[in-house]
Design an enzyme around this catalytic site. Structure first.
Site, PDB file in Angstrom:
ATOM      1  N   CYS A 113      63.404  59.549 103.904  1.00  0.00           N
ATOM      2  CA  CYS A 113      62.678  59.041 105.036  1.00  0.00           C
ATOM      3  C   CYS A 113      63.138  59.282 106.506  1.00  0.00           C
ATOM      4  O   CYS A 113      62.378  59.201 107.316  1.00  0.00           O
ATOM      5  CB  CYS A 113      62.119  57.546 104.839  1.00  0.00           C
ATOM      6  SG  CYS A 113      61.482  57.222 103.142  1.00  0.00           S
ATOM      7  N   HIS A 247      59.273  55.491 111.185  1.00  0.00           N
ATOM      8  CA  HIS A 247      58.887  55.837 109.762  1.00  0.00           C
ATOM      9  C   HIS A 247      57.954  54.743 109.289  1.00  0.00           C
ATOM     10  O   HIS A 247      58.088  53.592 109.509  1.00  0.00           O
ATOM     11  CB  HIS A 247      60.081  55.758 108.863  1.00  0.00           C
ATOM     12  CG  HIS A 247      59.863  55.623 107.687  1.00  0.00           C
ATOM     13  ND1 HIS A 247      59.026  56.845 106.856  1.00  0.00           N
ATOM     14  CD2 HIS A 247      60.275  55.052 106.501  1.00  0.00           C
ATOM     15  CE1 HIS A 247      59.077  56.513 105.373  1.00  0.00           C
ATOM     16  NE2 HIS A 247      59.642  55.363 105.063  1.00  0.00           N
ATOM     17  N   ASN A 277      53.565  55.290 102.481  1.00  0.00           N
ATOM     18  CA  ASN A 277      54.914  55.647 102.742  1.00  0.00           C
ATOM     19  C   ASN A 277      55.062  57.234 102.183  1.00  0.00           C
ATOM     20  O   ASN A 277      54.996  57.263 101.361  1.00  0.00           O
ATOM     21  CB  ASN A 277      55.988  54.642 102.294  1.00  0.00           C
ATOM     22  CG  ASN A 277      57.566  55.234 102.355  1.00  0.00           C
ATOM     23  OD1 ASN A 277      57.641  56.402 102.882  1.00  0.00           O
ATOM     24  ND2 ASN A 277      58.438  54.452 102.344  1.00  0.00           N
TER      25      ASN A 277
END
Length: 322
Positions: A113, A247, A277
């Site tokens: 990520c 993020h 996500n």
């Protein structure tokens, strides 16, 4: 003459299929209320046919169309991903072949990520050492890595891609950065385990290849280590920070980070409610949407902090003048 990397275009692409929390509740023991209250996620995009390279190719095509450059003018293509089509060829090479960027050097970068921010930092160094322009893309098809019977992970993730065109500029645009990693905590998030397997191998393992995450450990890591990193980058600023693009893992993480760095929550943009996500794709998708909505205007000298954090463990924060 010194050259520095400048983001001059943004683009993103997500699959058409939106999967709501209520739809997930039909295939696993979960509910819309359970997911939203813990994560802020309402739905996510899931690919039905496209692989990671397909999503990244769409982003590359959009960036070329917006800039009116030909693919042959690109010096590099970097794709940040933890869900490539193959071990080899790289997603970046597949993108290069599809768009005809036959002059570009190409490679994938694996930092989960944090990947897009890592890749942006690397691309800036390429420009500083002579490259003129290139693409930095974050792309993921996380859905193919999930155990869809595991509600602790399957409800969190989505598929998508986003990216930027980075060009040489005489003025510095990435004004501060801090990139870190801690392999001692690597097993907090794992994905794609591949066992030793040959006529001579003796290993026996039951480790799953599905994505696995220690949610509490990752949450604590984000609100502790990532906060300290963001503070370090903030302390290097001589200009007010307009927005924070972090993020998109969990709305509660953004709430905590905003409070700990003493910045209004309104400055922390988010879209995980619609996409979940998307790992390395989350920051560039959010950046492109922020440009499309005119919250961020490229060339308007806004000071924006980008910060990614995830598997590795890795975390990376940069301050960018857009």
């Amino acid at each position: 003459m010194n050259n520095f990397g400048q983001i001059t275009q943004t683009a993103s692409f997500v699959p058409k299929k939106a999967v709501t929390n209520d739809q997930l509740a039909q295939i696993m023991d979960t509910s819309d209320e359970w997911i939203q209250s813990r994560t802020g996620i309402k739905e996510r995009r899931i690919t039905t046919t496209e692989n990671t390279s397909d999503l990244c190719i769409k982003v590359a095509e959009k960036l070329l169309e917006k800039s009116q450059y030909s693919a042959e003018e690109l010096d590099f293509i970097i794709v940040a991903t933890m869900s490539p089509d193959y071990y080899s060829p790289s997603v970046a090479c597949l993108v290069q072949g599809a768009i005809g960027a036959n002059r570009a050097m190409c490679f994938d970068l694996s930092a989960a990520c944090s990947g897009f921010v890592y890749a942006l930092s690397v691309a800036d160094k390429l420009v500083r050492t002579g490259a003129k322009k290139g693409l930095v893309i974050g792309g993921e098809v996380i859905s193919k890595t999930l155990d869809w019977t595991d509600r602790s992970t399957a409800v969190l993730f989505g598929d998508g891609a986003g990216g930027v065109l980075l060009e040489a500029s005489e003025t510095e645009h990435i004004t501060a950065e801090n990139l870190q990693a801690d392999g001692k905590r690597a097993m907090s998030l794992t994905s794609g385990f591949t066992a030793v397997n040959s006529p001579y191998s003796e290993n026996e393992t039951s480790q799953s290849s599905y994505l696995s995450m220690e949610g509490r450990e990752i949450f604590d890591f984000a609100v502790r280590d990532v906060v300290e990193q963001i503070k370090k980058v903030m302390n290097q600023q001589n200009k007010e920070i307009d927005y924070f693009l972090l993020h998109q893992a969990n709305a509660r993480i953004l709430d905590k980070i905003a409070k700990k760095v003493n910045v209004s929550r309104d400055k922390f943009l988010q879209n995980m409610d619609r996409y979940g996500n998307t790992s390395a794709a989350s920051i560039p998708i959010l950046l492109d949407e922020s440009v499309a909505s005119k919250k961020i205007v490229l060339g308007n000298q806004q000071n924006v902090i980008l910060s990614g954090f995830g598997g590795g463990l890795t975390w990376a924060t940069v301050s960018v003048i857009l």
